[in-house]
Design a protein around this motif. Structure first.
Motif, mmCIF file in Angstrom:
data_model
loop_
_atom_site.group_PDB
_atom_site.id
_atom_site.type_symbol
_atom_site.label_atom_id
_atom_site.label_comp_id
_atom_site.label_asym_id
_atom_site.label_seq_id
_atom_site.Cartn_x
_atom_site.Cartn_y
_atom_site.Cartn_z
ATOM 1 N N ILE A 22 0.824 -1.209 0.000
ATOM 2 C CA ILE A 22 0.000 0.000 0.000
ATOM 3 C C ILE A 22 0.858 1.259 0.000
ATOM 4 O O ILE A 22 0.451 2.297 -0.503
ATOM 5 N N LEU A 29 -3.864 8.581 -4.763
ATOM 6 C CA LEU A 29 -4.694 7.385 -4.662
ATOM 7 C C LEU A 29 -4.995 7.053 -3.201
ATOM 8 O O LEU A 29 -6.117 6.666 -2.858
ATOM 9 N N LEU A 30 -4.010 7.226 -2.331
ATOM 10 C CA LEU A 30 -4.229 6.980 -0.913
ATOM 11 C C LEU A 30 -5.261 7.960 -0.338
ATOM 12 O O LEU A 30 -6.116 7.591 0.468
ATOM 13 N N HIS A 32 -7.638 9.300 -2.009
ATOM 14 C CA HIS A 32 -8.933 8.873 -2.533
ATOM 15 C C HIS A 32 -9.496 7.729 -1.689
ATOM 16 O O HIS A 32 -10.697 7.706 -1.370
ATOM 17 N N ILE A 33 -8.642 6.795 -1.282
ATOM 18 C CA ILE A 33 -9.084 5.675 -0.448
ATOM 19 C C ILE A 33 -9.557 6.183 0.912
ATOM 20 O O ILE A 33 -10.600 5.770 1.426
ATOM 21 N N LEU A 34 -8.815 7.114 1.485
ATOM 22 C CA LEU A 34 -9.175 7.657 2.796
ATOM 23 C C LEU A 34 -10.507 8.411 2.755
ATOM 24 O O LEU A 34 -11.201 8.515 3.772
ATOM 25 N N SER A 35 -10.851 8.937 1.589
ATOM 26 C CA SER A 35 -12.083 9.720 1.487
ATOM 27 C C SER A 35 -13.330 8.870 1.695
ATOM 28 O O SER A 35 -14.415 9.399 1.944
ATOM 29 N N PHE A 36 -13.195 7.542 1.619
ATOM 30 C CA PHE A 36 -14.333 6.662 1.851
ATOM 31 C C PHE A 36 -14.560 6.393 3.340
ATOM 32 O O PHE A 36 -15.577 5.815 3.718
ATOM 33 N N THR A 45 -5.296 7.444 10.792
ATOM 34 C CA THR A 45 -4.208 6.908 9.963
ATOM 35 C C THR A 45 -2.932 7.736 10.081
ATOM 36 O O THR A 45 -1.876 7.305 9.619
ATOM 37 N N THR A 59 -7.613 14.811 1.788
ATOM 38 C CA THR A 59 -8.698 14.026 1.193
ATOM 39 C C THR A 59 -9.788 14.957 0.667
ATOM 40 O O THR A 59 -10.147 15.944 1.326
#
Length: 443
Positions: A22, A29-30, A32-36, A45, A59
């Motif tokens: 990761i 991209l990270l 973007h993942i955290l935005s969920f 994190t 984010t």
């Protein structure tokens, strides 16, 4: 280096690569993942490593949705205040806040109105140039006073629920890019006399509460789609909407535009609250084309109302010309008094292509006794493009038969479609046709 050493090194690197897979992802991209993740989980994190310390701050989506996880609202408020303080002003695409229990907030935090906290966070989101703003409130209303004034060149979508607007004019003109407004889950407009937006194109009201004493005016000249569903109080007055393409209107069966004395649209009883119980501020009868005047430019209309609601039938006394209307869905209100309402609409819809009638068991008493068909109110002319009329019903009873007989006099094919008993007859998208089957047709 021996072959064995090379093999061990390659294996070690592969294992390390799998463990840190990761971390090889780019920051964007990270983020973007955290935005969920909910905001409080995304913040956690930052302890993973030096690289992760600031990723959460960038984010594009910030969701504050888990108020019920905190025993003390003061602790939650403190967390969010620190979150927005340390995050800074990096741009936001979406900001969402969900308050699960206002009563719990008021008791535990000592604040008589959680609005004060919510509005500070909203102002922060606007400062971050947010494009999609969502405020969800569950249970009790949050009172939104004059402090609720949105000013943004970037806001494009607004989702609001569980809010009580204490303003005379709800003006969104300071948000020139705002195209989507969703009022969902019981917003209250008792104090609002006018809702104004020059830019909005898609406007939705789900289960709204309007005033019983005055009629709220809606001014949205560039509106493309309108959904007004299950509204309480007085149905709002729709001003001109020349760009309108599609609209769904369904007042609540217990709204204040109700007359139980007649199906004609006006019972002529000066004491009837539904027919004479409300006059606008200018002293004019505000029932004159309350809805149909604003909807007259639409290409697709779905007009659903209970049998005792007078609003559509009253509007038809000043029936406008539906010069662009191609698709129309009505329920049984249009068959009252020997089909005069349906005849009036057909006569004023010169390019109508598709007509669907959804009929319930309440139809027969609305039609009334018909001794001979010369008593029926027939349109002088109907659209030459209208060849087939669909009649949807759960049971082919006497009211449906009378409706089919009337339609057959208009020289159109009538297609009866019996719906499944568990199927909801009314839908903005008309997605229920797969659960039905054809009974037959007649001319």
């Amino acid at each position: 280096m021996s072959p064995k050493q090379k093999s061990l090194r390659s294996k070690s690197m592969a294992e390390a690569s799998e463990e840190d897979r990761i971390d090889v992802l780019p920051d964007a991209l990270l983020q973007h993942i955290l935005s969920f993740l909910p905001a409080e989980d995304a913040v956690k994190t930052c302890v993973l490593s030096r690289r992760w310390r600031h990723l959460w701050k960038l984010t594009p989506i910030l969701c504050i949705t888990n108020t019920e996880r905190w025993r003390s609202p003061k602790d939650f408020i403190k967390l969010v205040n620190h979150l927005v303080l340390f995050r800074g002003s990096s741009p936001l695409h979406k900001f969402e806040i969900k308050i699960n229990s206002c009563a719990h907030w008021m008791i535990m935090s000592g604040d008589s109105n959680p609005f004060h906290c919510a509005i500070m966070w909203v102002m922060y989101a606007l400062m971050c140039q947010v494009q999609v703003l969502t405020i969800k409130n569950v249970h009790a209303y949050i009172e939104m006073d004059d402090g609720f004034s949105l000013v943004s060149r970037h806001l494009t979508e607004l989702n609001l629920s569980g809010l009580d607007f204490r303003k005379f004019v709800l003006n969104f003109s300071s948000c020139p890019a705002l195209e989507y407004i969703y009022f969902s889950a019981s917003c209250c407009f008792n104090s609002v006399e006018k809702i104004l937006s020059q830019s909005v194109k898609y406007l939705t009201f789900d289960f709204p509460e309007f005033s019983e004493h005055h009629r709220t005016h809606i001014y949205a000249p560039n509106l493309i789609t309108l959904r007004l569903d299950d509204c309480w109080g007085r149905v709002p007055f729709l001003e001109s909407m020349p760009s309108l393409i599609a609209a769904f209107v369904r007042p609540h069966r217990d709204s204040d535009d109700l007359c139980s004395n007649t199906y004609s649209g006006n019972c002529e009883d000066e004491y009837c609250r539904g027919c004479y119980g409300m006059v606008d501020n200018a002293g004019n009868d505000s029932a004159k084309c309350v809805l149909l005047g604003g909807l007259s430019e639409a290409k697709k209309l779905e007009l659903i109302v209970g049998p005792e609601m007078r609003i559509f039938r009253s509007d038809l006394r000043w029936c406008p010309l539906f010069s662009k209307l191609k698709s129309l869905l009505l329920n049984e209100w249009c068959v009252a008094n020997n089909f005069w309402a349906l005849a009036c609409i057909l006569e004023h819809s010169p390019v109508l292509l598709k007509l669907t009638l959804q009929i319930s068991k309440e139809t027969k008493p609305m039609i009334g006794a018909i001794e001979n068909y010369s008593a029926l109110v027939k349109p002088a002319a109907i659209s030459k493009h209208l060849k087939v009329v669909k009649v949807h019903c759960k049971e082919v009873d006497e009211g449906v038969c009378e409706t089919v007989k009337f339609l057959s006099t208009l020289d159109v094919v009538v297609l009866i479609r019996r719906m499944d008993r568990s199927t909801n007859l009314f839908s903005f998208e008309e997605g229920n046709s797969s659960s039905s089957h054809d009974e037959g047709s007649s001319r």
